[in-house]
Design an enzyme around this catalytic site. Sequence first.
Site, short mmCIF file in Angstrom:
data_model
loop_
_atom_site.label_atom_id
_atom_site.label_comp_id
_atom_site.label_asym_id
_atom_site.label_seq_id
_atom_site.Cartn_x
_atom_site.Cartn_y
_atom_site.Cartn_z
N CYS A 54 -1.27 -0.14 -13.22
CA CYS A 54 0.04 -0.38 -12.45
C CYS A 54 0.24 -1.58 -11.70
CB CYS A 54 0.01 0.82 -11.45
SG CYS A 54 0.09 2.20 -11.93
N LYS A 63 -5.71 9.40 -2.35
CA LYS A 63 -6.59 8.26 -2.54
C LYS A 63 -7.60 8.38 -1.40
CE LYS A 63 -4.19 5.49 -5.56
NZ LYS A 63 -3.37 4.31 -5.62
N HIS A 91 0.61 -3.63 -6.51
CA HIS A 91 0.82 -2.46 -7.27
C HIS A 91 2.48 -2.28 -7.71
CE1 HIS A 91 1.12 2.03 -8.19
NE2 HIS A 91 -0.01 1.97 -8.33
N ASP A 96 1.06 -2.29 2.37
CA ASP A 96 0.41 -1.23 1.38
C ASP A 96 -0.87 -0.87 1.67
OD1 ASP A 96 -0.42 0.44 -0.60
OD2 ASP A 96 0.65 -0.84 -2.31
N GLN A 125 -5.08 1.34 -0.83
CA GLN A 125 -6.44 1.12 -1.24
C GLN A 125 -7.56 0.63 -0.17
OE1 GLN A 125 -7.78 1.78 -3.89
NE2 GLN A 125 -5.96 2.03 -5.32
C1 PLP Z 1 -2.11 3.98 -5.90
C2 PLP Z 1 -1.43 2.99 -5.18
C3 PLP Z 1 -0.05 2.97 -4.90
C4 PLP Z 1 0.62 4.35 -5.03
O1 PLP Z 1 0.18 5.33 -4.41
P1 PLP Z 1 0.93 6.75 -4.88
O2 PLP Z 1 -0.31 7.57 -4.15
O3 PLP Z 1 0.86 6.74 -6.33
O4 PLP Z 1 2.26 6.90 -4.47
C5 PLP Z 1 0.48 1.78 -4.35
N1 PLP Z 1 -0.38 0.77 -4.05
C6 PLP Z 1 -1.67 0.81 -4.34
C7 PLP Z 1 -2.38 -0.55 -3.89
C8 PLP Z 1 -2.19 1.89 -4.84
O5 PLP Z 1 -3.73 1.68 -5.16
#
Ligand code: PLP
Length: 422
Positions: free
Chosen positions: A380, A242, A139, A216, A219
Amino acid sequence: MATTREIVNPAAEIQARTFDVRKIREDFPILRQKMHGKPLVYLDNAATSQKPQAVIDALTHYYTQYNANIHRGVYLLSERATQAYEDARIKLQHFLNAAEQREIIYVRGCTEGINLVAQTYGRKHLGAGDEILITAMEHHSNIVPWQMLCEEKGCRLRVGPINDRGELLMDEFEKLINDRTRFVSVAHVSNALGTINPVKQIIELAHARNIPVLVDGAQASPHMKVDVQALDCDFYAISSHKLFGPTGVGALYGKAKLLESMPPYQGGGDMILSVTFEKTIYNHIPNKFEAGTPNIAGAIGWGAGLDYLARIGMENIASYEHALLTYATEAIGQIPGVRLIGTAREKTGVLSFMLEGIHPHDVGTVLDQEGIAVRTGHHCAQPVMDRFGVPATVRASLAFYNTKQEINALAAGLEHVKAMFA
Ligand SMILES: *Cc1c(COP(=O)(O)O)cnc(C)c1O
């Protein structure tokens, strides 16, 4: 995934035997709506998730019963707010299976969590010629903070390539780890492709060379049980919104030793022990990284969401979603003209696809008329789109409240789109 701490949760076991998606849907008031006269089919969960009533109630309860600033007041109202805010931190600790609650830092979201690490750990420890290793499926949140650091410090961003299924090429990734590699930052799950990365293996490779790893988890966390101790990751970043919680709050897990060694991110109230014009003494972790009044309501609401998830059980969610993904892959994949982008063997419920000859934006617009909410665009993750030679995709992303009927509605919607553009 091995867990160090198995909690037998009777409530979760009862749910497992009776995972009833219709019952679960009743917990999400927004899903009762109609869009353009059709039942809402919400398939944009990778962008943000819907909130159960328990989360909404916790927000209302906070604002109606005990709204006050935290960590300051000696009065009961402030104590109650502080308690609830810190209780939510403990819930996060359990959710991620962190060893200590002070290893959980509240941030604005996953994006801020990654920026915090780049701006504190990164600025302190990385210099000219050092390398940061990521993957081709990140992302933008896990690309740009590192590019900014590279620009400032003269380090270099290296990118592990992916195959046509959207899987990380581990051999190539391993070859990119060298004496100059100082940091590894990878997505647990790709938001654009749904690919689940072998993060445990990646962490082992990096740790063999004493390289810290950030995962990260934006997801992965809504779809599977995460155990930061079993993974042995150094940092893990997640977003509440999320994960069925409110917007504007997230968490960064970091190993206590690392967090203690890192300089503060922002200066202000709450992150200090004492301030004079000559010298300021910083607070201990986690407060050292939590300058200013945080998103108190958001944290408390998130805590209620984590309780809700615990009652259902992440394992139950994972197995239900796996079955739904299998069903959806079959139902959508067999439609003539559909090209699935991201067909990893290990993946979560993300269906990214092209419909031959029709722009994704048009597909999304027509589906909207059917009440179906999907995402269209680059998600993104522009480098992922470049890798597959497409400008954008249509993305349907699942959560545990989605149903086979909704997948059928999507399939019917796509037939409708095709008929319109034929
Ligand atoms: C949505 C997302 C982000 C960013 O998260 P925010 O809530 O917008 O700060 C980072 N990495 C992944 C894989 C995402 O799906």
